[in-house]
Scaffold this active site. Structure first.
Site, mmCIF file in Angstrom:
data_model
loop_
_atom_site.group_PDB
_atom_site.id
_atom_site.type_symbol
_atom_site.label_atom_id
_atom_site.label_comp_id
_atom_site.label_asym_id
_atom_site.label_seq_id
_atom_site.Cartn_x
_atom_site.Cartn_y
_atom_site.Cartn_z
ATOM 1 N N HIS A 159 23.188 69.258 34.624
ATOM 2 C CA HIS A 159 21.877 68.982 34.027
ATOM 3 C C HIS A 159 21.461 70.141 33.109
ATOM 4 O O HIS A 159 20.918 69.921 32.025
ATOM 5 C CB HIS A 159 20.795 68.846 35.108
ATOM 6 N N MET A 178 17.234 62.698 37.429
ATOM 7 C CA MET A 178 16.617 62.355 38.715
ATOM 8 C C MET A 178 16.404 63.637 39.523
ATOM 9 O O MET A 178 16.195 63.579 40.742
ATOM 10 C CB MET A 178 17.495 61.369 39.477
ATOM 11 N N LEU A 210 18.513 69.570 40.140
ATOM 12 C CA LEU A 210 19.253 70.008 38.952
ATOM 13 C C LEU A 210 20.427 70.920 39.302
ATOM 14 O O LEU A 210 20.299 71.836 40.107
ATOM 15 C CB LEU A 210 18.303 70.735 37.995
ATOM 16 N N GLY A 261 24.732 62.829 29.871
ATOM 17 C CA GLY A 261 26.025 63.416 30.219
ATOM 18 C C GLY A 261 27.155 62.406 30.108
ATOM 19 O O GLY A 261 26.998 61.242 30.495
ATOM 20 N N GLN A 262 28.287 62.879 29.611
ATOM 21 C CA GLN A 262 29.471 62.006 29.517
ATOM 22 C C GLN A 262 29.962 61.570 30.901
ATOM 23 O O GLN A 262 30.654 60.572 31.035
ATOM 24 C CB GLN A 262 30.604 62.730 28.766
ATOM 25 N N SER A 296 27.744 66.945 40.686
ATOM 26 C CA SER A 296 26.901 65.782 40.964
ATOM 27 C C SER A 296 25.954 66.145 42.099
ATOM 28 O O SER A 296 26.331 66.880 43.025
ATOM 29 C CB SER A 296 27.766 64.599 41.395
ATOM 30 N N SER A 297 24.740 65.611 42.027
ATOM 31 C CA SER A 297 23.796 65.849 43.120
ATOM 32 C C SER A 297 24.339 65.277 44.418
ATOM 33 O O SER A 297 23.934 65.686 45.504
ATOM 34 C CB SER A 297 22.449 65.197 42.795
HETATM 35 P P1 AMP Z 1 21.106 62.223 37.093
HETATM 36 O O1 AMP Z 1 20.088 63.196 37.544
HETATM 37 O O2 AMP Z 1 22.286 62.096 37.996
HETATM 38 O O3 AMP Z 1 20.513 60.891 36.704
HETATM 39 O O4 AMP Z 1 21.697 62.810 35.757
HETATM 40 C C1 AMP Z 1 20.871 63.129 34.680
HETATM 41 C C2 AMP Z 1 21.722 63.383 33.461
HETATM 42 O O5 AMP Z 1 22.614 64.472 33.731
HETATM 43 C C3 AMP Z 1 22.602 62.168 33.098
HETATM 44 O O6 AMP Z 1 22.609 62.022 31.683
HETATM 45 C C4 AMP Z 1 23.956 62.565 33.625
HETATM 46 O O7 AMP Z 1 25.021 61.977 32.925
HETATM 47 C C5 AMP Z 1 23.936 64.078 33.423
HETATM 48 N N1 AMP Z 1 24.914 64.725 34.286
HETATM 49 C C6 AMP Z 1 25.066 64.538 35.622
HETATM 50 N N2 AMP Z 1 26.117 65.259 36.088
HETATM 51 C C7 AMP Z 1 26.632 65.916 35.025
HETATM 52 C C8 AMP Z 1 27.727 66.813 34.844
HETATM 53 N N3 AMP Z 1 28.515 67.181 35.852
HETATM 54 N N4 AMP Z 1 27.961 67.296 33.602
HETATM 55 C C9 AMP Z 1 27.158 66.925 32.558
HETATM 56 N N5 AMP Z 1 26.120 66.080 32.663
HETATM 57 C C10 AMP Z 1 25.856 65.575 33.864
#
Ligand code: AMP
Length: 291
Positions: A34, A27, A30, A154-155, A192-193
């Site tokens: 990400h 989303m 970054l 991401g886990q 986290s964003s």
């Molecule tokens: P998002 O933009 O929050 O939807 O995240 C996009 C992808 O990045 C998803 O697969 C998340 O699980 C991954 N992600 C978000 N935060 C982290 C993090 N701290 N470490 C690894 N992957 C992440």
């Protein structure tokens, strides 16, 4: 090299000229979490699509869809810097798919929802009704549009990974799902964003989440499951008293059911509200049984 694609028509044109590609759905806004997904994808694929789309269908009515940070220019810069950081990437190409309008993904009168049962009944699925419908529906569309050989997740969003794996299995989609370890700040908070919504004080409070998770993980790394129960329960009692934890559970990581004597690995997962910001985190640990 980097290319920014704003529409699905453009995407079709670009994609039709390429062979095997990987996809990293995001989303945007970054951060290094990400970026580690993008780096992992670039390890195995010369051509990687990164989608940047704040998906309205995965936000509840009182959630942060409107205020979610949208930083496309900075995101483009981050990926450009990554590709320029090493000659390793001289042959690599990243296509950023950033739909210019929600209509690119959800045409007028869009009325299809993908619902995955069971695995969505607990944790975030229980707290955020419809969230995983929104995730599955958008990820299915991205898979159909981009036809990636592999997609990277991401886990940190462990339940999301299980949902996507089930989607792929049930619909027999030819996509390999790769799960990448959680990236953390030096204080232990998962990137986290949403961390940018936190004041200094709220950030300190939020550290309870990774701290309680890792306390339990550490116990389970050294002690057999049954013997560990006393110590684990002491921690769980503290967590239950703390109303800032929206949920905190130890489950079988394979299916999110209760741990039983066939469980190989547990998921320790929690959601924590600091101020008005909701954060999630988890760890998985292979459990030991006394001989
Ligand atoms: P998002 O933009 O929050 O939807 O995240 C996009 C992808 O990045 C998803 O697969 C998340 O699980 C991954 N992600 C978000 N935060 C982290 C993090 N701290 N470490 C690894 N992957 C992440």
């Amino acid at each position: 090299m980097i290319d920014v694609i704003l529409s699905r028509d453009e995407l079709h044109k670009v994609r039709s000229k390429l062979e095997r590609v990987a996809l990293v759905p995001t989303m945007g806004n970054l951060h290094d979490g990400h970026m580690s997904l993008i780096e992992s994808a670039l390890e195995s694929y010369r051509e990687v699509f990164v989608s940047i789309f704040v998906n309205p269908k995965q936000f509840g009515p009182n959630e942060d869809f409107e205020k979610y940070p949208r930083t496309l220019e900075e995101d483009i810069k981050k990926i450009t810097n990554l590709l320029e950081s090493s000659s390793h990437y001289s042959e690599s190409k990243v296509y950023i798919f950033a739909p210019s309008s929600i209509l690119e993904i959800y045409p007028k009168d869009f009325n299809t929802t993908i619902t995955i049962k069971d695995v969505t009944s607990k944790l975030c699925g229980a707290q955020r009704p419809g969230h995983f419908d929104g995730v599955a529906t958008v990820v299915y569309q991205l898979f159909a549009l981009i036809n990636p050989e592999a997609a990277y997740f991401g886990q940190k969003d462990f339940q999301q990974c299980l949902v996507i794996k089930k989607l792929v299995k049930d619909l027999r989609l030819p996509v390999l799902i790769k799960t990448i370890a959680t990236k953390r700040d030096i204080d232990g908070l998962a990137l986290s964003s949403r961390n940018q919504y936190l004041s200094d004080e709220q950030r300190k409070e939020a550290l309870s989440l990774p701290s309680k998770i890792s306390q339990i993980a550490d116990i389970l790394k050294t002690q057999p499951w049954l013997e560990a129960q006393g110590e684990i329960n002491e921690i769980l009692e503290e967590v239950i008293k703390d109303k800032r934890f929206q949920y905190f559970e130890i489950l079988d990581s394979e299916n999110l059911k209760n741990v039983n004597d066939k469980t190989k690995e547990v998921l320790i997962a929690g959601a924590f509200i600091s101020g008005t910001t909701r954060l999630i985190d988890n760890e998985t640990v292979e459990i030991k049984y006394a001989r």
